[in-house]
Scaffold this active site. Structure first.
Site, PDB file in Angstrom:
ATOM      1  N   ASP A  29       0.873  -1.174   0.000  1.00  0.00           N
ATOM      2  CA  ASP A  29       0.000   0.000   0.000  1.00  0.00           C
ATOM      3  C   ASP A  29       0.913   1.228   0.000  1.00  0.00           C
ATOM      4  OD1 ASP A  29      -1.724   2.165   0.882  1.00  0.00           O
ATOM      5  OD2 ASP A  29      -3.134   0.636   1.587  1.00  0.00           O
ATOM      6  N   ILE A  30       0.665   2.175  -0.891  1.00  0.00           N
ATOM      7  CA  ILE A  30       1.526   3.370  -0.945  1.00  0.00           C
ATOM      8  C   ILE A  30       1.177   4.384   0.139  1.00  0.00           C
ATOM      9  CG2 ILE A  30       2.125   3.116  -3.372  1.00  0.00           C
ATOM     10  CD1 ILE A  30       0.099   5.392  -3.952  1.00  0.00           C
ATOM     11  N   GLU A  88     -13.262   2.722  -1.977  1.00  0.00           N
ATOM     12  CA  GLU A  88     -12.721   3.657  -2.964  1.00  0.00           C
ATOM     13  C   GLU A  88     -12.251   3.000  -4.260  1.00  0.00           C
ATOM     14  OE1 GLU A  88      -9.455   2.194  -0.443  1.00  0.00           O
ATOM     15  OE2 GLU A  88     -11.388   3.061   0.060  1.00  0.00           O
ATOM     16  N   HIS A  93     -10.235  -6.607  -2.389  1.00  0.00           N
ATOM     17  CA  HIS A  93      -8.861  -6.695  -1.913  1.00  0.00           C
ATOM     18  C   HIS A  93      -8.819  -6.952  -0.412  1.00  0.00           C
ATOM     19  CE1 HIS A  93     -10.003  -2.424  -1.705  1.00  0.00           C
ATOM     20  NE2 HIS A  93      -9.127  -2.272  -0.738  1.00  0.00           N
ATOM     21  N   HIS A  95      -6.386  -6.311   3.039  1.00  0.00           N
ATOM     22  CA  HIS A  95      -5.280  -5.579   3.654  1.00  0.00           C
ATOM     23  C   HIS A  95      -4.585  -6.534   4.625  1.00  0.00           C
ATOM     24  CE1 HIS A  95      -6.437  -1.356   2.579  1.00  0.00           C
ATOM     25  NE2 HIS A  95      -7.620  -1.938   2.439  1.00  0.00           N
TER      26      HIS A  95
END
Length: 130
Positions: A29-30, A88, A93, A95
């Protein structure tokens, strides 16, 4: 139109890849909560996590488990937390977040400010443990 995550998995948008196989993709994650915060996606684009077919969902979790084991070896933490969270990006996905305490997984926490070089170094540490 393909989601940003599909474009990342296709190599159209750069990322800090952790792992990949024919069906799944994992990348940092950026905007991480904690160093090592990783996103795991199915390459087949599905918006809602629980719309993924059973075989794909089981495979995604097994793939995520392997990634989480690498994260735990590379990043000092008590456990690797798992969350299905986010509206968003219309692409299911997971995390994976290294945690010391439950509050480390609060997505309202301030995100880390990391450079591309720091992300690259973190990705390399995790990949070495896979």
């Amino acid at each position: 139109m393909a989601s940003i995550f599909s474009r990342i998995a296709a190599g159209e948008i750069p990322c800090h890849k952790i792992a990949e196989d024919e069906r799944f993709f994992a990348f940092l994650d950026i905007n991480p909560l904690i160093e090592g915060h990783t996103l795991v996606i199915p390459k087949q684009e599905t918006d809602y996590f629980f719309d993924i077919d059973d075989d794909q969902l089981a495979g995604l979790m097994v793939f995520a488990k392997k990634v989480a084991q690498g994260i735990k070896k590379a990043i000092p933490c008590r456990k690797v937390g798992v969350a299905v969270y986010g509206l968003e990006v219309p692409h299911a996905h997971i995390h994976l977040v290294p945690i010391e305490q439950e509050s480390d997984m609060f997505f309202g926490n301030e995100k880390l400010r990391v450079t591309p070089e720091e992300l690259a170094a973190t990705a390399e540490k995790i990949r070495k443990e896979l």
